[in-house]
Write an enzyme that holds these catalytic residues in place. Structure first.
Site, PDB file in Angstrom:
ATOM      1  N   HIS A   1       0.679  -1.277  -0.044  1.00 33.63           N
ATOM      2  CA  HIS A   1      -0.026  -0.167  -0.065  1.00 33.63           C
ATOM      3  C   HIS A   1       0.902   1.223   0.045  1.00 33.63           C
ATOM      4  O   HIS A   1       0.774   2.145  -0.946  1.00 33.63           O
ATOM      5  CB  HIS A   1      -1.090  -0.159   1.106  1.00 33.63           C
TER       6      HIS A   1
ATOM      7  N   GLU B   1       0.972   8.582  -3.405  1.00 35.62           N
ATOM      8  CA  GLU B   1       1.771   7.857  -2.453  1.00 35.62           C
ATOM      9  C   GLU B   1       2.971   8.847  -2.338  1.00 35.62           C
ATOM     10  O   GLU B   1       3.570   9.059  -1.326  1.00 35.62           O
ATOM     11  CB  GLU B   1       2.001   6.365  -2.773  1.00 35.62           C
TER      12      GLU B   1
ATOM     13  N   HIS C   1       3.230  10.727   1.012  1.00 35.19           N
ATOM     14  CA  HIS C   1       4.181  10.317   2.137  1.00 35.19           C
ATOM     15  C   HIS C   1       5.607  10.418   1.319  1.00 35.19           C
ATOM     16  O   HIS C   1       6.612  10.500   2.255  1.00 35.19           O
ATOM     17  CB  HIS C   1       3.825   8.678   2.297  1.00 35.19           C
TER      18      HIS C   1
END
Ligand SMILES: *[C@@H]1O[C@H](CO)[C@@H](O)[C@H](O)[C@H]1NC(C)=O
Ligand SMILES: *[C@@H]1O[C@H](CO)[C@@H](O)[C@H](O)[C@H]1NC(C)=O
Ligand SMILES: *[C@@H]1O[C@H](CO)[C@@H](O)[C@H](O)[C@H]1NC(C)=O
Ligand SMILES: *[C@@H]1O[C@H](CO)[C@@H](O)[C@H](O)[C@H]1NC(C)=O
Ligand SMILES: *[C@@H]1O[C@H](CO)[C@@H](O)[C@H](O)[C@H]1NC(C)=O
Ligand SMILES: *[C@@H]1O[C@H](CO)[C@@H](O)[C@H](O)[C@H]1NC(C)=O
Length: 209
Positions: free
Chosen positions: A27, A76, A80
């Protein structure tokens, strides 16, 4: 390093999941504090072109399997990766995605579960047994999340130090529900699995009937 179980991800969404992989996929690799650290550092898929085979196989966009796969990676990275990039070992897109893939291969969750006799299918597992098997395999505690009310296993997170050594995952008081809510993945519905309830680890075929 968050792994998710694609069959459960699909169950959580009305999106176009087509034949989700029946193995744990990535993920994301999430620093635990902040989001969207550098909005001017744009995702550029060309930077990770050398990783493409592994990215498609191990980090697929489960929910949008027929669409442009790079959106999930962009999300992502923006959310992040730009934060992780404050560490020298992760300070480029190639390093960030490459390191996540390395860690994924290193922990090899698929094999650890299989070796412990924990296979997806129509059987239920005791959460305590599952946790013990994983703690035995890795020597650290992981964070395991389920989709209620059936307690379908959905996500397993490994925690690392800044040097990317495994460490115990520790829960902040009050839980972290909603903390890692993925825009595209709707993981806000997952919560730490209830130790006292049986945990379901499904295969896709069981939901097509
Ligand atoms: C944000 O990313 C850009 C592009 O890589 C870089 O030039 C800039 O220094 C970064 N800003 C910070 C605060 O790290
Ligand atoms: C994307 O990365 C490639 C390879 O590093 C580079 O040649 C290209 O200019 C970049 N594109 C953008 C829009 O920054
Ligand atoms: C896929 O998404 C990337 C990043 O958002 C974009 O640069 C690219 O043009 C898109 N490709 C297609 C075929 O839509
Ligand atoms: C996880 O399992 C799948 C299916 O068995 C396999 O294709 C994949 O290579 C495994 N991942 C790793 C890191 O070994
Ligand atoms: C992780 O937690 C266990 C207890 O749950 C403890 O025995 C162990 O020493 C811890 N390991 C690390 C690396 O902190
Ligand atoms: C776990 O499930 C039991 C039985 O349904 C319930 O009584 C308990 O409150 C649940 N615990 C949590 C933390 O949700």
């Amino acid at each position: 390093l968050a792994h998710h179980w694609p069959v459960t991800v699909c169950k959580m969404s009305a999106n176009d999941c087509e034949d989700p992989p029946e193995y744990w996929t990535i993920h994301g690799l999430w620093p635990n504090k902040v989001d969207d650290c550098n909005r001017t550092w744009h995702f550029n898929v060309t930077e990770i072109k050398d990783l493409m085979l592994d990215m498609r196989r191990y980090w697929p966009d489960v929910l949008h399997s027929s669409q442009n796969r790079t959106q999930f990676w962009k999300h992502e990275w923006d959310k992040h990766g730009t934060c992780a990039a404050t560490l020298q070992i992760l300070n480029s897109q190639k390093k960030y995605f490459g390191k996540a893939l390395d860690l994924y291969k290193q922990v090899d969750l698929n094999s650890s579960l299989l070796k412990a006799g924990i296979k997806p299918g129509s059987t239920y597992y005791k959460m305590t047994a599952l946790k013990e098997a994983l703690t035995r395999a890795y020597g650290v505690t992981l964070k395991i999340q389920c989709l209620p009310p059936e307690e379908t296993i959905g996500q397993i997170e490994f925690c690392f130090t800044k040097n990317l050594e495994l460490r115990n995952c520790t829960e902040p008081k009050g839980g972290s529900k909603g903390m890692q809510t993925g825009l595209q993945l709707g993981t806000g519905e997952l919560s730490v699995c209830n130790d006292t309830l049986p945990t379901y680890y499904p295969l896709q075929t069981e939901h097509c009937q």
